[in-house]
Design an enzyme around this catalytic site. Sequence first.
Site, PDB file in Angstrom:
ATOM      1  CD  GLU A 262      -9.124  53.466  34.956  1.00  0.00           C
ATOM      2  OE1 GLU A 262      -9.769  54.272  35.656  1.00  0.00           O
ATOM      3  OE2 GLU A 262      -7.941  53.179  35.173  1.00  0.00           O
ATOM      4  CG  HIS A 263     -14.272  52.595  31.487  1.00  0.00           C
ATOM      5  ND1 HIS A 263     -15.083  53.560  30.940  1.00  0.00           N
ATOM      6  CD2 HIS A 263     -13.022  52.852  31.011  1.00  0.00           C
ATOM      7  CE1 HIS A 263     -14.366  54.353  30.152  1.00  0.00           C
ATOM      8  NE2 HIS A 263     -13.112  53.950  30.198  1.00  0.00           N
TER       9      HIS A 263
ATOM     10  N   GLY B 122      -5.197  66.155  31.049  1.00  0.00           N
ATOM     11  CA  GLY B 122      -5.358  65.223  29.951  1.00  0.00           C
ATOM     12  C   GLY B 122      -4.556  63.950  30.080  1.00  0.00           C
TER      13      GLY B 122
ATOM     14  N   GLY C 177      -5.157  61.574  32.441  1.00  0.00           N
ATOM     15  CA  GLY C 177      -5.920  60.501  33.073  1.00  0.00           C
ATOM     16  C   GLY C 177      -5.783  60.449  34.577  1.00  0.00           C
TER      17      GLY C 177
ATOM     18  CB  SER D   2     -12.082  67.266  35.557  1.00  0.00           C
ATOM     19  OG  SER D   2     -12.156  65.859  35.639  1.00  0.00           O
TER      20      SER D   2
ATOM     21  CD  GLU E 159     -16.184  65.449  35.331  1.00  0.00           C
ATOM     22  OE1 GLU E 159     -16.581  65.543  34.151  1.00  0.00           O
ATOM     23  OE2 GLU E 159     -14.978  65.445  35.638  1.00  0.00           O
TER      24      GLU E 159
ATOM     25  CG  ASP F 133     -12.115  60.120  38.300  1.00  0.00           C
ATOM     26  OD1 ASP F 133     -11.595  59.010  38.520  1.00  0.00           O
ATOM     27  OD2 ASP F 133     -12.342  60.550  37.159  1.00  0.00           O
TER      28      ASP F 133
END
Length: 374
Positions: free
Chosen positions: A20-21, A108, A110, A114, A146, A158
Amino acid sequence: MTTKNEIIIKSPGRINLIGEHIDYNDGFVLPAAIDKCILLRLTINGHSNRCTVKSEGFTSVLIADLNNLAKGTEGWHNYVLGVIGELQKLTDKLSGFDCTMRSTVPVGSGVSSSAALACGLAFGLNELFKLGLTKWDLIKIGQRTEHDYVGTKCGIMDQFASVMGKEGHFMLLDCRSLAFQYVATELGDYRMLLLNTNVSHNLSDGEYNIRREQCEKGLDILVKRFNIDRTFRKVTSEMLLSIKTELGPLLFNRCSYVIEEIKRVQKAARELKNGNLESVGMLMYESHEGLAKKYEVSCDELDFLVELSKNEPELLGSRMMGGGFGGCTLNLIHKDAIDDFVKKAAKAYKKSFNINLNHFQTQPSEGTAIISNF
């Protein structure tokens, strides 16, 4: 029955086993498309510039003028308008169309509803109007949407996972070179269980972008100090420790997490290939610890659920997934333990936070594709 003027697209959300990130930090990620998706029915309507888009479950209808795109009145509108705007930069072949959407992707949570929306729409319009764009073109259109229309400076993961997914496989993506490989995934009696905290997060509120800026600032210092290529892959733990004081505790922690997570992802891919699920689970726990303590993108609700999971012998690993500050925990759990664990977790969560806990199972699935039924 579809016609040459109509197309139906299935565009999935995604999970990320670990990493993640890290996509915007030139690292590696290990995502998969999932069996929760957005369906889009797209039809050429005969108008030169009028587009009508509606989503089941939302009362508003987006009416867009291709010759005069304006900001939408709801959050999902800007994903649609962003995709249209990006396509118009690449082609003049778009004309009026109608779109109806239906979603099974929990918003929402995760799992990137989107990206599913943006990439599904780009994919569908590419097919409907025969634009000739590649999958990577569509992935980058989703990312630019985005960045420029929503305000979240996300990495590429994503959109990549949604478009490139393959049933039964995670994908090890090198976010620097964009090379990737499919990792065949045999979970046996184990399942991917997501527990939704029902705590909302909006990454465009700023924390996501702040983390990115902090990492860039830390990397600038490291590059200058050690005269290395501008990538965290050239940074060793010894380098980081040697300038801990210069970085300060905040930037040190951010950079430390990135370096450690890049290594964890590569190890997790190897362990997954070899079927060592216990080791994968331990890496998931380590990842959450880093996200909570060093990267500081978790929250009390997520931490509570991860800690609760450690008391379950049939649960191999758990961590927060997604951008953070809410959303889901991802749990690697034996199929026979799911019902009891969900009941126990829901009761404890309700008692501690007075919030209902939702859950769903998922599995690595096919990426964005044309289907026959809406």
